[in-house]
Motif scaffolding. Structure first.
Motif, PDB file in Angstrom:
ATOM      1  N   GLU A 107      44.963  98.782 171.023  1.00 39.18           N
ATOM      2  CA  GLU A 107      46.264  98.305 171.822  1.00 39.18           C
ATOM      3  C   GLU A 107      47.275  98.219 170.804  1.00 39.18           C
ATOM      4  O   GLU A 107      48.396  98.236 171.258  1.00 39.18           O
ATOM      5  CB  GLU A 107      45.691  96.980 172.510  1.00 39.18           C
ATOM      6  CG  GLU A 107      44.601  97.340 173.583  1.00 39.18           C
ATOM      7  CD  GLU A 107      44.308  96.148 174.268  1.00 39.18           C
ATOM      8  OE1 GLU A 107      44.765  94.883 174.051  1.00 39.18           O
ATOM      9  OE2 GLU A 107      43.190  96.045 174.890  1.00 39.18           O
ATOM     10  N   ILE A 108      47.193  97.461 169.870  1.00 39.32           N
ATOM     11  CA  ILE A 108      48.119  97.058 168.935  1.00 39.32           C
ATOM     12  C   ILE A 108      48.813  98.366 168.391  1.00 39.32           C
ATOM     13  O   ILE A 108      49.912  98.413 168.318  1.00 39.32           O
ATOM     14  CB  ILE A 108      47.789  96.204 167.618  1.00 39.32           C
ATOM     15  CG1 ILE A 108      47.226  94.939 168.169  1.00 39.32           C
ATOM     16  CG2 ILE A 108      48.803  96.020 166.660  1.00 39.32           C
ATOM     17  CD1 ILE A 108      46.564  93.875 167.063  1.00 39.32           C
ATOM     18  N   ILE A 109      48.092  99.313 167.884  1.00 44.44           N
ATOM     19  CA  ILE A 109      48.716 100.677 167.434  1.00 44.44           C
ATOM     20  C   ILE A 109      49.518 101.222 168.653  1.00 44.44           C
ATOM     21  O   ILE A 109      50.673 101.843 168.367  1.00 44.44           O
ATOM     22  CB  ILE A 109      47.485 101.490 167.102  1.00 44.44           C
ATOM     23  CG1 ILE A 109      47.225 100.933 165.669  1.00 44.44           C
ATOM     24  CG2 ILE A 109      48.242 102.944 166.614  1.00 44.44           C
ATOM     25  CD1 ILE A 109      45.925 101.794 165.099  1.00 44.44           C
ATOM     26  N   ALA A 110      48.946 101.296 169.906  1.00 45.03           N
ATOM     27  CA  ALA A 110      49.571 101.620 170.870  1.00 45.03           C
ATOM     28  C   ALA A 110      50.833 101.065 171.356  1.00 45.03           C
ATOM     29  O   ALA A 110      52.265 101.614 171.371  1.00 45.03           O
ATOM     30  CB  ALA A 110      48.798 101.839 172.318  1.00 45.03           C
ATOM     31  N   GLU A 111      50.994  99.446 171.087  1.00 46.23           N
ATOM     32  CA  GLU A 111      52.083  98.938 171.296  1.00 46.23           C
ATOM     33  C   GLU A 111      53.084  99.085 170.260  1.00 46.23           C
ATOM     34  O   GLU A 111      54.529  99.320 170.558  1.00 46.23           O
ATOM     35  CB  GLU A 111      51.583  97.517 171.431  1.00 46.23           C
ATOM     36  CG  GLU A 111      51.034  96.915 172.765  1.00 46.23           C
ATOM     37  CD  GLU A 111      50.566  95.563 172.489  1.00 46.23           C
ATOM     38  OE1 GLU A 111      51.011  94.500 171.663  1.00 46.23           O
ATOM     39  OE2 GLU A 111      49.954  95.273 173.577  1.00 46.23           O
ATOM     40  N   ALA A 112      52.682  99.279 169.168  1.00 47.49           N
ATOM     41  CA  ALA A 112      53.608  99.301 168.104  1.00 47.49           C
ATOM     42  C   ALA A 112      54.255 100.886 168.121  1.00 47.49           C
ATOM     43  O   ALA A 112      55.347 101.034 167.844  1.00 47.49           O
ATOM     44  CB  ALA A 112      52.831  99.490 166.805  1.00 47.49           C
ATOM     45  N   ASN A 113      53.461 102.137 168.578  1.00 49.85           N
ATOM     46  CA  ASN A 113      53.985 103.276 168.773  1.00 49.85           C
ATOM     47  C   ASN A 113      55.191 103.090 169.909  1.00 49.85           C
ATOM     48  O   ASN A 113      55.965 103.722 169.842  1.00 49.85           O
ATOM     49  CB  ASN A 113      52.869 104.435 168.873  1.00 49.85           C
ATOM     50  CG  ASN A 113      52.120 104.489 167.885  1.00 49.85           C
ATOM     51  OD1 ASN A 113      52.430 104.453 166.576  1.00 49.85           O
ATOM     52  ND2 ASN A 113      50.753 105.150 168.116  1.00 49.85           N
ATOM     53  N   GLN A 114      54.666 102.583 170.998  1.00 53.47           N
ATOM     54  CA  GLN A 114      55.836 102.281 171.961  1.00 53.47           C
ATOM     55  C   GLN A 114      57.064 101.605 171.663  1.00 53.47           C
ATOM     56  O   GLN A 114      58.111 101.888 172.081  1.00 53.47           O
ATOM     57  CB  GLN A 114      55.058 101.522 173.305  1.00 53.47           C
ATOM     58  CG  GLN A 114      54.028 102.305 173.964  1.00 53.47           C
ATOM     59  CD  GLN A 114      53.185 101.518 175.123  1.00 53.47           C
ATOM     60  OE1 GLN A 114      53.282 100.164 175.273  1.00 53.47           O
ATOM     61  NE2 GLN A 114      52.556 102.208 175.910  1.00 53.47           N
ATOM     62  N   ASN A 115      56.835 100.447 170.933  1.00 51.88           N
ATOM     63  CA  ASN A 115      58.067  99.913 170.390  1.00 51.88           C
ATOM     64  C   ASN A 115      58.802 100.698 169.552  1.00 51.88           C
ATOM     65  O   ASN A 115      60.182 100.757 169.476  1.00 51.88           O
ATOM     66  CB  ASN A 115      57.658  98.617 169.531  1.00 51.88           C
ATOM     67  CG  ASN A 115      57.110  97.379 170.608  1.00 51.88           C
ATOM     68  OD1 ASN A 115      57.426  97.462 171.726  1.00 51.88           O
ATOM     69  ND2 ASN A 115      56.300  96.577 170.086  1.00 51.88           N
ATOM     70  N   ALA A 116      57.908 101.418 168.738  1.00 44.96           N
ATOM     71  CA  ALA A 116      58.878 102.437 167.650  1.00 44.96           C
ATOM     72  C   ALA A 116      59.500 103.418 168.290  1.00 44.96           C
ATOM     73  O   ALA A 116      60.770 103.618 168.141  1.00 44.96           O
ATOM     74  CB  ALA A 116      57.840 102.779 166.774  1.00 44.96           C
ATOM     75  N   ALA A 117      58.870 103.795 169.440  1.00 44.22           N
ATOM     76  CA  ALA A 117      59.571 104.911 170.399  1.00 44.22           C
ATOM     77  C   ALA A 117      60.871 104.094 171.126  1.00 44.22           C
ATOM     78  O   ALA A 117      61.702 105.043 171.247  1.00 44.22           O
ATOM     79  CB  ALA A 117      58.613 105.361 171.463  1.00 44.22           C
ATOM     80  N   ARG A 118      60.747 103.116 171.653  1.00 52.44           N
ATOM     81  CA  ARG A 118      61.656 102.384 172.255  1.00 52.44           C
ATOM     82  C   ARG A 118      62.778 102.158 171.458  1.00 52.44           C
ATOM     83  O   ARG A 118      63.966 102.558 171.781  1.00 52.44           O
ATOM     84  CB  ARG A 118      61.164 101.097 172.869  1.00 52.44           C
ATOM     85  CG  ARG A 118      62.084 100.539 173.790  1.00 52.44           C
ATOM     86  CD  ARG A 118      61.584  99.175 174.525  1.00 52.44           C
ATOM     87  NE  ARG A 118      60.884  98.541 173.577  1.00 52.44           N
ATOM     88  CZ  ARG A 118      61.077  97.613 172.678  1.00 52.44           C
ATOM     89  NH1 ARG A 118      62.262  97.184 172.506  1.00 52.44           N
ATOM     90  NH2 ARG A 118      60.177  97.009 172.110  1.00 52.44           N
ATOM     91  N   ILE A 119      62.493 101.682 170.134  1.00 46.32           N
ATOM     92  CA  ILE A 119      63.473 101.345 169.324  1.00 46.32           C
ATOM     93  C   ILE A 119      64.193 102.856 168.780  1.00 46.32           C
ATOM     94  O   ILE A 119      65.434 102.765 168.837  1.00 46.32           O
ATOM     95  CB  ILE A 119      63.124 100.696 167.865  1.00 46.32           C
ATOM     96  CG1 ILE A 119      62.602  99.192 168.228  1.00 46.32           C
ATOM     97  CG2 ILE A 119      63.870 100.848 166.798  1.00 46.32           C
ATOM     98  CD1 ILE A 119      61.647  98.438 167.188  1.00 46.32           C
ATOM     99  N   LYS A 120      63.534 103.760 168.643  1.00 47.02           N
ATOM    100  CA  LYS A 120      63.964 105.075 168.317  1.00 47.02           C
ATOM    101  C   LYS A 120      65.161 105.577 169.381  1.00 47.02           C
ATOM    102  O   LYS A 120      66.026 106.212 169.114  1.00 47.02           O
ATOM    103  CB  LYS A 120      63.022 106.318 168.097  1.00 47.02           C
ATOM    104  CG  LYS A 120      63.405 107.425 167.724  1.00 47.02           C
ATOM    105  CD  LYS A 120      62.365 108.642 167.425  1.00 47.02           C
ATOM    106  CE  LYS A 120      62.904 109.827 166.703  1.00 47.02           C
ATOM    107  NZ  LYS A 120      61.705 110.685 166.500  1.00 47.02           N
ATOM    108  N   GLN A 121      64.439 105.501 170.685  1.00 45.99           N
ATOM    109  CA  GLN A 121      65.288 105.984 171.864  1.00 45.99           C
ATOM    110  C   GLN A 121      66.623 105.181 171.907  1.00 45.99           C
ATOM    111  O   GLN A 121      67.568 105.696 172.043  1.00 45.99           O
ATOM    112  CB  GLN A 121      64.546 105.808 173.005  1.00 45.99           C
ATOM    113  CG  GLN A 121      65.367 106.045 174.361  1.00 45.99           C
ATOM    114  CD  GLN A 121      65.490 107.705 174.566  1.00 45.99           C
ATOM    115  OE1 GLN A 121      65.008 108.398 173.748  1.00 45.99           O
ATOM    116  NE2 GLN A 121      66.564 107.931 174.985  1.00 45.99           N
ATOM    117  N   ALA A 123      68.150 103.615 169.324  1.00 44.71           N
ATOM    118  CA  ALA A 123      68.829 103.987 168.168  1.00 44.71           C
ATOM    119  C   ALA A 123      69.673 105.406 168.521  1.00 44.71           C
ATOM    120  O   ALA A 123      70.835 105.332 168.123  1.00 44.71           O
ATOM    121  CB  ALA A 123      67.982 104.132 166.955  1.00 44.71           C
ATOM    122  N   GLN A 124      68.921 106.054 169.293  1.00 41.70           N
ATOM    123  CA  GLN A 124      69.584 107.554 169.533  1.00 41.70           C
ATOM    124  C   GLN A 124      70.759 107.236 170.504  1.00 41.70           C
ATOM    125  O   GLN A 124      71.603 107.962 170.562  1.00 41.70           O
ATOM    126  CB  GLN A 124      68.490 108.455 170.153  1.00 41.70           C
ATOM    127  CG  GLN A 124      67.554 109.096 169.151  1.00 41.70           C
ATOM    128  CD  GLN A 124      66.680 109.781 169.401  1.00 41.70           C
ATOM    129  OE1 GLN A 124      66.338 110.220 170.649  1.00 41.70           O
ATOM    130  NE2 GLN A 124      66.010 110.808 168.531  1.00 41.70           N
TER     131      GLN A 124
END
Length: 178
Positions: A107-121, A123-124
């Motif tokens: 769950e933590i890894i999935a949340e981190a991946n989601q947060n990273a994707a959201r932050i990347k989005q 930023a883009q």
């Protein structure tokens, strides 16, 4: 009497001490019979009753010991079963904790991946907005420069040479502002 005679005839004195008397034998047998009958009628039943009580007491103690042994074996078996159940329960709890930890890790890894994707989005999107803003600023500046250039063109009549110089200065000014 026979023995007494035998002892006297052979010359041996030690046999003379043994005298077989029929009266003594009969009297001894009668005394033994009386003692046996007295024992049989007076004492035997009491002795047998005491012996029977003792036998029953011994049997009761043996039964109690056997029962205690059986109970001890049952208690030992129950104890072993409880220990095994405790070990199984501990193993189950540990396995469950490991599974929960693994699930939580996922769950933590999935949340981190989601947060990273959201932050990347984000930023883009921010880069795109900044790019559009910069392009709009450049367009605004180009428009201003074009307006200024048009105003200068309108103010003076331009020759071919002046036209080239004006375009070059325009390009240089646009290049400096970027």
């Amino acid at each position: 009497m026979y023995m007494t005679l035998l002892a006297e005839g052979s010359g041996q004195t030690y046999l003379s001490l043994v005298d077989i008397n029929l009266n003594t034998i009969v009297f001894t047998l009668i005394n033994t019979l009386i003692i046996f009958l007295l024992y049989r009628f007076l004492v035997h039943n009491k002795v047998m009753a005491i012996m029977e009580k003792r036998r029953q007491a011994i049997n009761a103690e043996m039964d109690a010991a056997e029962t205690a042994k059986t109970e001890a074996e049952q208690a030992k078996a129950e104890y072993a079963e409880r220990i095994q159940k405790s070990k199984d329960e501990a193993d189950r709890i540990v396995a469950e904790a490991v599974k929960k930890a693994s699930d939580r890790e996922a769950e933590i890894i999935a949340e981190a991946n989601q947060n990273a994707a959201r932050i990347k989005q984000q930023a883009q999107e921010s880069i795109e907005q900044e790019k559009r803003r910069a392009l709009n600023e450049v367009k605004d500046q180009i428009s201003e420069v074009v307006v200024l250039a048009a105003a200068k063109v309108c103010e003076k009549e331009i020759s071919q040479k002046d036209n080239a110089e004006l375009i070059d200065s325009f390009l240089v000014s646009v290049g400096k502002e970027d």
